[in-house]
Enzyme design. Structure first.
Site, PDB file in Angstrom:
ATOM      1  N   ASP A  13       0.854  -1.174   0.000  1.00 57.81           N
ATOM      2  CA  ASP A  13       0.000   0.000   0.000  1.00 57.81           C
ATOM      3  C   ASP A  13       0.899   1.236   0.000  1.00 57.81           C
ATOM      4  OD1 ASP A  13      -2.435   1.567   0.470  1.00 57.81           O
ATOM      5  OD2 ASP A  13      -1.591   1.853   2.479  1.00 57.81           O
ATOM      6  N   ASP A  65      -0.011   5.075   0.914  1.00 57.75           N
ATOM      7  CA  ASP A  65      -0.109   6.072   1.974  1.00 57.75           C
ATOM      8  C   ASP A  65      -0.265   5.399   3.336  1.00 57.75           C
ATOM      9  OD1 ASP A  65      -0.111   8.211   0.049  1.00 57.75           O
ATOM     10  OD2 ASP A  65      -2.164   7.614  -0.422  1.00 57.75           O
TER      11      ASP A  65
END
Length: 544
Positions: free
Chosen positions: A27, A29
């Site tokens: 992922d 952020d």
């Protein structure tokens, strides 16, 4: 969905493909960089501590890397695609090149199949990296990341941050304190199933393998038994009566010895000296060159190791936290939380065995041991609903199972309700709400044949969940948290987990529900099951 390629991944050298993983998906952020909401400014990119060194370790290990990220700011007009690409260029400037970028540009209301927790990004990343989702690990900071990984059949690692909700932490099967710690464990697990010693191209004669427990326990040990079989001319399996039917389904087993072990069985008979002498004599007659004793994390291999020594077996390997004295030649240790199939594979590796390069570390059954599925069940693609369990704490409450059957039928699914001979009253009650009652009509091989043709299986933490995993059939897991999901959840198969992972029964290992009302499962909404099936097998469902 936006897909952008980085450099071509080097991948594993032919003939040396890693046993577990080819790629790590990350992922963006909160996982790789500090979370700046809707950031379109490269100057605001700040890597999380230790990110560059951790990623370089993955690259050095030959693992391919991809970023999988939801960016609803594109749909909302908060930044442009050009600005997003500039942010990604800055991330690569700071953290090194990635083999692929996969971006969902949609908002929740768009109903796409790529926005996490949907599995679309994970599948797309795996395709772009030239592998399968089951050979990927996804690292993220919220429950959506882990849910997307599970729904695709990948492993999911949750690295909590201040925005991670407590229920997401409770539901995660694999937790890490930060990104470097996640990488440490990925690489440790990868290395743990690679033999450091043992027969190098030389097969042993006869290997005795042991898994004396229930059918599900035997099934999850299958990959490790196949690893031992790859390095032995003959494999003899010692199992108990509760696991015998599953033992008959395992590839790689040449002979089975069935004998109860009173230090393993949950309702044991007293220790009988004559029975132990008989077992020791029988084990001696096997003429094994080595023995590998597989156990669950809460069991001891040492009582049997003593009998094996008395039977004259020269080399014995087992997992043991307790001091084994001279009972073990290979004393192996495994950290808590490792999935049971990988735990067993790591013991096989410690004993010198690994799966062949062309054999995936998945559960598998002997197809020649399965009967033909009854023709009156109709075409494949139905949903199997299995409400029961040998441990009542892990069973789906009958009233909930009936509501699930009704909701599935109303949504257009064909439902087969399965159960053992002692569960006929429950299966009849459930099927009356919608579905075909198969309670008591199948033995384990027959159930395996039915599961293999299902579109999905709705089941608790019990043997049919592992049958589904062995057939590659998606699972809606009604998982009571009496044991850790990370160890006992369906292995390497698309899964949606439902239920309260933080319920008071968590980690009690209780066989009977210790909390009135079965709160870990009673709060499941049947609509969640219908939605889980939509995610796993598409809106058409398994039985349309």
């Amino acid at each position: 969905m936006y897909a952008g390629a980085g450099r071509a991944g080097s991948g594993p050298v032919e003939g040396t493909r890693p046993v577990l993983y080819d790629a790590v998906l990350l992922d963006r952020d909160g996982t790789l960089i500090e979370d700046v909401p809707y950031n379109g400014d490269p100057e605001k990119v700040r890597p999380v501590p230790g990110a560059r060194a951790a990623l370089d370790r993955l690259r050095a290990a030959g693992l391919r890397l991809a970023v999988v990220t939801n960016q609803s700011g594109l749909a909302r007009g908060y930044f442009s695609e050009e600005q997003m690409r500039a942010v990604h260029a800055r991330i690569e400037e700071l953290l090194g090149r990635f083999d692929a970028w996969l971006v969902c540009p949609h908002d929740d209301a768009d109903g796409c199949d790529c926005r996490k927790p949907a599995p679309g990004l994970v599948h797309a990343a795996a395709r772009q990296l030239g592998t399968s989702a089951s050979r990927c690990v996804l690292v993220g900071d919220i429950g959506r990341d882990v849910a997307a990984a599970m729904a695709a059949g990948a492993a999911g690692v949750l690295v909590p941050t201040p925005v991670t909700r407590p229920e997401e932490i409770a539901a995660a099967g694999w937790l890490a304190g930060d990104l470097p710690a996640a990488v440490d464990e990925i690489l440790r697990r990868q290395q743990a199933v690679h033999p450091a010693s043992g027969p190098a191209g030389q097969r042993v004669g006869t290997a005795l393998v042991v898994r004396s427990d229930s059918a599900g326990d035997v099934l999850v040990t299958g990959p490790a038994i196949r690893a031992v079989a790859a390095g032995a001319q003959r494999v003899v399996l010692l199992c108990g009566p509760r696991g015998r039917a599953a033992a008959d389904l395992l590839p790689g087993v040449d002979e089975i010895i069935e004998h109860p072990l009173p230090w393993i069985d949950p309702a044991p008979e007293s220790v009988d000296a004559d029975a132990m002498r008989t077992l020791t004599t029988r084990l001696a007659a096997v003429g094994a060159d080595e023995a590998v004793v597989f156990t669950s994390f809460h069991q001891s291999a040492l009582p049997l190791a003593l009998l094996l020594r008395m039977a004259g077996i020269r080399r014995i390997a087992a997992i043991s936290d307790d001091y084994p004295g001279s009972l073990l030649d290979v004393r192996h240790r495994v950290p808590a939380g490792v999935p049971e199939p990988e735990r067993a594979l790591s013991l096989a590796a410690a004993a010198g065995h690994r799966l062949p390069v062309d054999d995936e570390p998945v559960l598998r059954l002997r197809q020649d041991a399965l009967p033909y599925r009854p023709a009156d069940l109709g075409a494949p693609g139905y949903v199997v609903l299995h409400p029961g369990s040998a441990a009542s704490s892990r069973a789906c409450p009958p009233e909930l199972a009936a509501r699930i059957a009704g909701s599935l039928t109303a949504a257009g699914h064909r439902v087969l309700v399965t159960g053992g001979p002692d569960e006929r009253a429950v299966t009849a009650r459930v099927a009356a709400a919608g579905g075909t009652d198969l309670g008591g009509r199948t033995d384990l091989p027959g159930l395996a044949a039915i599961v293999a043709d299902a579109g999905a299986v709705v089941v608790g933490n019990t043997g049919p969940a592992h049958l589904a995993a062995a057939a590659g059939v998606p699972v809606v897991s009604l998982f009571a948290p009496t044991v850790p999901f990370g160890q006992w959840g369906p292995y390497r198969v698309p899964t949606v987990r439902l239920g309260d992972a933080g319920a008071p029964c968590r980690d009690t290992r209780a066989a009977s529900c210790p909390v009135p009302g079965h709160p870990c499962l009673s709060g499941v909404d049947p609509a969640e099951v219908v939605e889980a099936l939509r995610v796993l097998v598409g809106s058409g469902g398994g039985g349309r």
